[in-house]
Every structure is written in C-alpha cells, then in structure tokens.
Design a protein around this motif. Sequence first.
Motif, PDB file in Angstrom:
ATOM      1  N   THR A   2      10.990 -40.167   8.327  1.00 25.03           N
ATOM      2  CA  THR A   2      10.644 -39.516   7.073  1.00 25.03           C
ATOM      3  C   THR A   2       9.985 -38.167   7.335  1.00 25.03           C
ATOM      4  OG1 THR A   2      10.301 -41.660   6.014  1.00 25.03           O
ATOM      5  CG2 THR A   2       9.355 -39.723   4.929  1.00 25.03           C
ATOM      6  N   GLU A   3      10.456 -37.141   6.626  1.00 28.08           N
ATOM      7  CA  GLU A   3       9.859 -35.816   6.772  1.00 28.08           C
ATOM      8  C   GLU A   3       8.579 -35.730   5.964  1.00 28.08           C
ATOM      9  OE1 GLU A   3      11.112 -31.115   6.633  1.00 28.08           O
ATOM     10  OE2 GLU A   3      12.336 -32.566   5.538  1.00 28.08           O
ATOM     11  N   THR A   4       7.610 -34.982   6.463  1.00 28.78           N
ATOM     12  CA  THR A   4       6.344 -34.782   5.767  1.00 28.78           C
ATOM     13  C   THR A   4       6.015 -33.295   5.696  1.00 28.78           C
ATOM     14  OG1 THR A   4       5.004 -34.953   7.787  1.00 28.78           O
ATOM     15  CG2 THR A   4       5.457 -36.996   6.578  1.00 28.78           C
ATOM     16  N   ALA A   5       5.193 -32.962   4.722  1.00 27.23           N
ATOM     17  CA  ALA A   5       4.684 -31.592   4.588  1.00 27.23           C
ATOM     18  C   ALA A   5       3.285 -31.658   4.016  1.00 27.23           C
ATOM     19  CB  ALA A   5       5.594 -30.762   3.691  1.00 27.23           C
ATOM     20  N   ASP A   6       2.477 -30.692   4.364  1.00 26.20           N
ATOM     21  CA  ASP A   6       1.137 -30.619   3.762  1.00 26.20           C
ATOM     22  C   ASP A   6       1.222 -30.150   2.316  1.00 26.20           C
ATOM     23  OD1 ASP A   6      -0.935 -31.162   6.027  1.00 26.20           O
ATOM     24  OD2 ASP A   6       0.585 -29.859   6.932  1.00 26.20           O
ATOM     25  N   ILE A   7       2.052 -29.128   2.078  1.00 21.24           N
ATOM     26  CA  ILE A   7       2.224 -28.599   0.716  1.00 21.24           C
ATOM     27  C   ILE A   7       3.680 -28.222   0.527  1.00 21.24           C
ATOM     28  CG2 ILE A   7       1.546 -26.824  -0.952  1.00 21.24           C
ATOM     29  CD1 ILE A   7      -1.102 -26.550   0.516  1.00 21.24           C
ATOM     30  N   LEU A  23      -0.637 -19.443   1.228  1.00 15.60           N
ATOM     31  CA  LEU A  23      -1.009 -20.714   1.842  1.00 15.60           C
ATOM     32  C   LEU A  23      -0.808 -20.649   3.355  1.00 15.60           C
ATOM     33  CD1 LEU A  23       0.582 -23.156  -0.758  1.00 15.60           C
ATOM     34  CD2 LEU A  23      -1.869 -22.972  -0.247  1.00 15.60           C
ATOM     35  N   ALA A  24       0.317 -20.075   3.777  1.00 15.61           N
ATOM     36  CA  ALA A  24       0.578 -19.943   5.213  1.00 15.61           C
ATOM     37  C   ALA A  24      -0.469 -19.057   5.886  1.00 15.61           C
ATOM     38  CB  ALA A  24       1.976 -19.385   5.436  1.00 15.61           C
ATOM     39  N   GLU A  25      -0.865 -17.996   5.204  1.00 14.06           N
ATOM     40  CA  GLU A  25      -1.906 -17.115   5.753  1.00 14.06           C
ATOM     41  C   GLU A  25      -3.209 -17.860   5.993  1.00 14.06           C
ATOM     42  OE1 GLU A  25      -1.149 -12.536   4.314  1.00 14.06           O
ATOM     43  OE2 GLU A  25      -2.377 -13.819   3.046  1.00 14.06           O
ATOM     44  N   LYS A  26      -3.491 -18.820   5.130  1.00  9.85           N
ATOM     45  CA  LYS A  26      -4.755 -19.554   5.209  1.00  9.85           C
ATOM     46  C   LYS A  26      -4.687 -20.754   6.150  1.00  9.85           C
ATOM     47  CE  LYS A  26      -6.291 -18.004   0.628  1.00  9.85           C
ATOM     48  NZ  LYS A  26      -5.283 -16.950   0.456  1.00  9.85           N
ATOM     49  N   GLY A  27      -3.539 -20.925   6.822  1.00 14.18           N
ATOM     50  CA  GLY A  27      -3.428 -21.941   7.852  1.00 14.18           C
ATOM     51  C   GLY A  27      -3.578 -23.365   7.360  1.00 14.18           C
ATOM     52  N   VAL A  28      -2.892 -23.708   6.265  1.00 12.74           N
ATOM     53  CA  VAL A  28      -3.099 -25.025   5.664  1.00 12.74           C
ATOM     54  C   VAL A  28      -2.279 -26.123   6.334  1.00 12.74           C
ATOM     55  CG1 VAL A  28      -3.611 -23.987   3.445  1.00 12.74           C
ATOM     56  CG2 VAL A  28      -1.279 -24.720   3.938  1.00 12.74           C
ATOM     57  N   ARG A 199       1.345 -34.753  -0.370  1.00 14.64           N
ATOM     58  CA  ARG A 199       0.335 -35.049  -1.386  1.00 14.64           C
ATOM     59  C   ARG A 199       0.072 -33.862  -2.299  1.00 14.64           C
ATOM     60  NH1 ARG A 199      -0.434 -40.175  -2.882  1.00 14.64           N
ATOM     61  NH2 ARG A 199      -0.846 -41.563  -1.119  1.00 14.64           N
ATOM     62  N   THR A 200       0.748 -32.738  -2.031  1.00 15.13           N
ATOM     63  CA  THR A 200       0.501 -31.538  -2.835  1.00 15.13           C
ATOM     64  C   THR A 200       1.812 -30.834  -3.139  1.00 15.13           C
ATOM     65  OG1 THR A 200      -1.647 -31.251  -1.732  1.00 15.13           O
ATOM     66  CG2 THR A 200      -0.801 -29.393  -3.001  1.00 15.13           C
ATOM     67  N   LEU A 363      -7.224 -21.937  -5.239  1.00 14.55           N
ATOM     68  CA  LEU A 363      -7.428 -23.064  -6.145  1.00 14.55           C
ATOM     69  C   LEU A 363      -7.017 -24.374  -5.466  1.00 14.55           C
ATOM     70  CD1 LEU A 363      -8.003 -24.162  -9.062  1.00 14.55           C
ATOM     71  CD2 LEU A 363      -5.568 -23.738  -9.530  1.00 14.55           C
ATOM     72  N   ILE A 364      -5.873 -24.371  -4.813  1.00 16.43           N
ATOM     73  CA  ILE A 364      -5.367 -25.570  -4.150  1.00 16.43           C
ATOM     74  C   ILE A 364      -6.316 -26.022  -3.038  1.00 16.43           C
ATOM     75  CG2 ILE A 364      -3.498 -26.445  -2.674  1.00 16.43           C
ATOM     76  CD1 ILE A 364      -1.625 -24.536  -4.288  1.00 16.43           C
ATOM     77  N   LEU A 365      -6.867 -25.074  -2.320  1.00 18.45           N
ATOM     78  CA  LEU A 365      -7.728 -25.388  -1.183  1.00 18.45           C
ATOM     79  C   LEU A 365      -9.183 -25.603  -1.574  1.00 18.45           C
ATOM     80  CD1 LEU A 365      -6.223 -22.872   1.392  1.00 18.45           C
ATOM     81  CD2 LEU A 365      -5.758 -25.313   1.153  1.00 18.45           C
ATOM     82  N   GLY A 366      -9.483 -25.502  -2.868  1.00 24.68           N
ATOM     83  CA  GLY A 366     -10.846 -25.721  -3.329  1.00 24.68           C
ATOM     84  C   GLY A 366     -11.786 -24.576  -3.006  1.00 24.68           C
ATOM     85  N   ARG A 367     -11.248 -23.415  -2.717  1.00 29.60           N
ATOM     86  CA  ARG A 367     -12.068 -22.241  -2.388  1.00 29.60           C
ATOM     87  C   ARG A 367     -12.333 -21.442  -3.663  1.00 29.60           C
ATOM     88  NH1 ARG A 367      -8.951 -20.243   3.175  1.00 29.60           N
ATOM     89  NH2 ARG A 367      -9.007 -22.290   4.226  1.00 29.60           N
ATOM     90  N   VAL A 368     -13.043 -22.051  -4.573  1.00 29.76           N
ATOM     91  CA  VAL A 368     -13.241 -21.474  -5.904  1.00 29.76           C
ATOM     92  C   VAL A 368     -14.325 -20.405  -5.868  1.00 29.76           C
ATOM     93  CG1 VAL A 368     -13.855 -21.976  -8.296  1.00 29.76           C
ATOM     94  CG2 VAL A 368     -12.480 -23.615  -6.988  1.00 29.76           C
ATOM     95  N   ASN A 369     -14.018 -19.277  -6.466  1.00 25.65           N
ATOM     96  CA  ASN A 369     -14.991 -18.194  -6.650  1.00 25.65           C
ATOM     97  C   ASN A 369     -14.782 -17.627  -8.051  1.00 25.65           C
ATOM     98  OD1 ASN A 369     -12.647 -16.658  -6.481  1.00 25.65           O
ATOM     99  ND2 ASN A 369     -13.042 -15.942  -4.404  1.00 25.65           N
ATOM    100  N   ASP A 370     -15.454 -16.530  -8.354  1.00 23.42           N
ATOM    101  CA  ASP A 370     -15.333 -15.946  -9.699  1.00 23.42           C
ATOM    102  C   ASP A 370     -13.894 -15.559 -10.020  1.00 23.42           C
ATOM    103  OD1 ASP A 370     -18.027 -16.268 -10.016  1.00 23.42           O
ATOM    104  OD2 ASP A 370     -18.547 -14.176  -9.642  1.00 23.42           O
TER     105      ASP A 370
END
Length: 402
Positions: A2-7, A23-28, A199-200, A363-370
């Motif tokens: 089975t293939e898997t992916a983080d996002i 997302l790729a830039e942020k190394g997820v 899961r995402t 938003l996906i990574l929970g890095r919420v700011n203003d």
Amino acid sequence: MTETADIVVVGGGCIGASIALHLAEKGVGKVILLEQKELAHGASGKGIGIIRTHYTHPVLAKLAQQSQQLFHQFAERFGGYDAGFNPCGYFVLVGEADVATLTQVVQMHQQMGIEVQLTDAQQVKAVCGELLDLSDVAAVAYEPNSGYGSPPKTTVALAKRAMDLGAEVRTQTPVLEIKLDVEGRVEAVVTPNGEIKTRTVVDCVGPWARQFAEHLGLEFPVTPIVEHVVVVERPTERAAFHPVISDLINLCYLRSDGEQAYTRIGNSDPKYHAQFALQKADEFHGQLFPHICEELHRKLIRRCPGLATVPVVETYSGIWGVTPDYQPIIDRLNYAPGLYCAVGFSGHGYKLSPIIGDLVSRLILGRVNDQVEMLNLFRYSRFQENDWIKSPFSYAQAQGLR
C-alpha cells in the motif's frame, strides 16, 4: 504494498501547486499533488491573469499586496522559474457614481502601504495615447506595480519547484473518493491506480468543489461559471503595449499581450453569471455563449473606438468556481478531520496563489500567526451562519467582483 503519503493535495491548478510547493519547502515529508487531467486544466488554464491589489475588502487587499510582492520576486523566490509576470501598471476607471468609493478604497490602500494613487484622464492618455475614449471617466486610480501574468506558466513553475523539493506531481490521476475511517477521519484517497493512505488531504479542485465532496456529505456552495475572453489585434498606429484597464463603467477589463499587438477583454459584470452557470464542472468543454462575446466586443469598441474595425482573432472561454459572496472557502474541515480546502476563488485565485500556498501550508502544520488567522474570514461555516463576507465599500455595478 500500500502506498502512503504524509499529505495529498488534490487539484493541479495554481492554488494546488502553490500549496504543494510550500508544504515541500517546509519539509513535511512525502507530498503528492494529484491532478485529474493536466496541470492548469481548470480555472488556471484560460485565466486572463490580471495581478492587482484593488479590492474593497482590506483582508483581500492585504493578501493581494503580499502575493503581488511574491510575483515581483518570483524567479528569485521560486527556483528561477518564470511566472510570465509583466508589471505593466493597472488603471481603474470609474464614473461619477463611484468617485467617492474609489477615493475611499485608494485611501484605505495607501494606509496599508499599497502603492496606488488617484489620478485623472490626462495621465491615462499620457500612457495609453489616444487608444481610450475617456469622456465618461470621472476618476482614475493607478497601481504602478500591478499588471498580469500567465496562470498556466505560473502553475507549471510552482509544480516544478515543488518537484525540485521532493514533492510528487501526478497528472491524469483523478481522485475518485476520499475514504474515512470508523471515526470519520481521513484515511486514504482512491485513484484509478489504487489507494494512497494518508491522514491529510487538501481539496484544491476549484470549480469541481461541489461534486468532489458530495460523497462525504459536504455541500460546497461553489457554482461552475463559464467566463469569456475576446482577443483583437491592434492596428499599426495603436500597436504600442498598454497597461491593464479595469473599466468599472462598462464592467470589463482589458490587457495587452507582451509579444504581439493583441488586446484581450474579459467580463466583470456579475449579472451574466447566472446565465453561464453549469450544474457540474464536468459539463465545461470550452463552450461559448455568443451573445456575451458580442457584448464584450461592443464594450471594447465603446472604450476603444479606434479598434472598431480591427479583426477579432480569437474568442475563448474558461471556467471559474464562484461562491455566493464571490470569496474563496479556505478552511480546516472538522466534519472530516484531516481534510482541508482552498476552493471557490471566484476569479481571484491566480493573483492570490503565491501567498495562499504559504498560509494554507502553515494552517495545515499548525503554525498559526496573525497572517494565518486572516483565513478565518473565508471559513466554510460562514454560509451556514449566514455571515457572508461583506466589504466596507461597494462599487455601484461591479459589487462582489471587487
């Protein structure tokens, strides 16, 4: 196995490609972008590509300003790739009924640090020569840093940069279903080639938003709308390149091409949208509604009488995903934990795509700011809450399109 992916990002337009890249830039981890046909197949394929900051809502204006800055830095910021951006300038023309609104919008923008100024017909003539009939123009705003780009070229550039950073981009790979586990959480996406466990999932399917989520019981108020463009070839005496013109009197917009003496005109009159609505985005096959092309040509001649006898070299159509308040739906969908969406941009998606990719990835990574919290304006639930987005200012006829 089975293939898997983080996002998994679904939808290979400029929004989906931008989110996958950030997302790729942020190394997820493993990011897969899936597109049912080819990159920029949908709304990003035929967009006229205007890049402006002129919005009557301050959040939209701020997002457009930040995105415009990224377009100016595009090659440097995104691995040397080209978005086809031409910062040729942008004029907004209004009649007497909209002078006060234009003045208020410009003042709001200037307070936000946006480079814009009120000007007059003389400056437009200084830049455009005698191309335009300005006899009915009462006020003008000018954005020197705005212009236009190429949505298809931008989409491909963002996707290529995402691949450089390790993301996978798969075209001709539609998502047939999003599978949920017994607790209602995202578990996998189903494609013709099998399942990808994840899961995402990020829904960036644009005009396909309504039909894409039906099997989950989610009702997206996104209507596929056919939009039209008419292209004419300017004569030798008017072949000089001209800036983008937003005509809020005739409710249309014009831009020239950088490589040939063509002018493109598109519609900004919302009264036509109900006539050009489709039940499903799959019904779109490039069809034209002849009377709107004829009307656009008449509007062009009204604003540019010197083009009355030039040939029409092309008419074509694209597709938008339009919401009731003409603003996107960007959210974490608690109905199915692990599902996010960025759809229904109503014609604004291209110009906002660089910054939206960054903010949605945060938003996906929970890095919420203003900045990320600004996205709450575009939450899915606003339609159930009857809390549509309303601007503090409104033009007499253009309404939600600005």
